[in-house]
Write a protein that holds these residues in place. Structure first.
Motif, short mmCIF file in Angstrom:
data_model
loop_
_atom_site.label_atom_id
_atom_site.label_comp_id
_atom_site.label_asym_id
_atom_site.label_seq_id
_atom_site.Cartn_x
_atom_site.Cartn_y
_atom_site.Cartn_z
N UNK A 80 0.82 -1.21 0.00
CA UNK A 80 0.00 0.00 0.00
C UNK A 80 0.86 1.27 0.00
N UNK A 81 0.35 2.28 -0.67
CA UNK A 81 1.01 3.59 -0.70
C UNK A 81 0.08 4.59 -0.04
N UNK A 82 0.55 5.23 1.02
CA UNK A 82 -0.23 6.20 1.78
C UNK A 82 0.19 7.60 1.35
N UNK A 83 -0.79 8.43 0.97
CA UNK A 83 -0.51 9.80 0.56
C UNK A 83 -0.76 10.72 1.75
N UNK A 84 0.27 11.46 2.14
CA UNK A 84 0.15 12.45 3.22
C UNK A 84 0.17 13.83 2.61
N UNK A 85 -0.91 14.59 2.82
CA UNK A 85 -0.95 15.97 2.35
C UNK A 85 -0.48 16.88 3.48
N UNK A 86 0.53 17.68 3.20
CA UNK A 86 1.07 18.62 4.18
C UNK A 86 1.15 20.01 3.54
N UNK A 87 0.00 20.65 3.31
CA UNK A 87 0.04 21.97 2.68
C UNK A 87 0.41 23.05 3.69
N UNK A 88 0.92 24.15 3.16
CA UNK A 88 1.19 25.31 4.00
C UNK A 88 2.65 25.69 4.06
N UNK A 89 2.86 26.96 4.36
CA UNK A 89 4.19 27.53 4.54
C UNK A 89 5.09 27.31 3.31
N UNK A 90 4.47 27.39 2.13
CA UNK A 90 5.18 27.25 0.85
C UNK A 90 6.01 25.97 0.78
N UNK A 91 5.46 24.89 1.30
CA UNK A 91 6.12 23.59 1.23
C UNK A 91 7.04 23.28 2.40
N UNK A 92 7.22 24.20 3.31
CA UNK A 92 8.13 23.97 4.43
C UNK A 92 7.58 22.94 5.41
N UNK A 93 6.26 22.85 5.57
CA UNK A 93 5.68 21.85 6.47
C UNK A 93 5.95 20.45 5.94
N UNK A 94 5.80 20.26 4.63
CA UNK A 94 6.09 18.94 4.04
C UNK A 94 7.56 18.62 4.13
N UNK A 95 8.41 19.60 3.90
CA UNK A 95 9.86 19.38 3.98
C UNK A 95 10.27 19.04 5.40
N UNK A 96 9.71 19.73 6.38
CA UNK A 96 10.02 19.45 7.78
C UNK A 96 9.52 18.06 8.18
N UNK A 97 8.34 17.67 7.69
CA UNK A 97 7.81 16.34 7.96
C UNK A 97 8.69 15.27 7.37
N UNK A 98 9.20 15.52 6.19
CA UNK A 98 10.07 14.55 5.51
C UNK A 98 11.40 14.40 6.23
N UNK A 99 11.94 15.51 6.68
CA UNK A 99 13.25 15.46 7.35
C UNK A 99 13.10 14.79 8.70
#
Length: 75
Positions: free
Chosen positions: A56-75
């Motif tokens: 299974x592939x789970x898609x996590x949406x992390x919008x906001x702060x011009x992509x910084x929230x997704x980048x911080x979640x990834x790191x």
């Protein structure tokens, strides 16, 4: 001598080939809101990837702060 070294290196690498990768679900991170064009594309390719690898592939949406929230979640 060189072929002997390559043969031994090949024997050492055989246990690596026996692993079941990936062992758990794959997480795909989208830095746009759910329902956006980018989210639809990510979900389309995530579905195709899930069928390809059999996990299974789970898609996590992390919008906001011009992509910084997704980048911080990834790191």
């Amino acid at each position: 001598m060189r072929t002997l070294i390559l043969f031994v290196a090949g024997l050492v690498a055989l246990p690596v080939l026996a692993q079941d990768y990936p062992a758990r679900e794959i997480r795909s991170i989208c830095n746009f809101a759910p329902g956006s064009g980018a989210d639809i594309i990510v979900r389309y390719y995530s579905d195709r990837l899930a069928k390809l690898v059999g996990k299974p592939v789970v898609v996590d949406n992390k919008p906001g702060a011009q992509g910084m929230l997704a980048t911080d979640f990834l790191a």
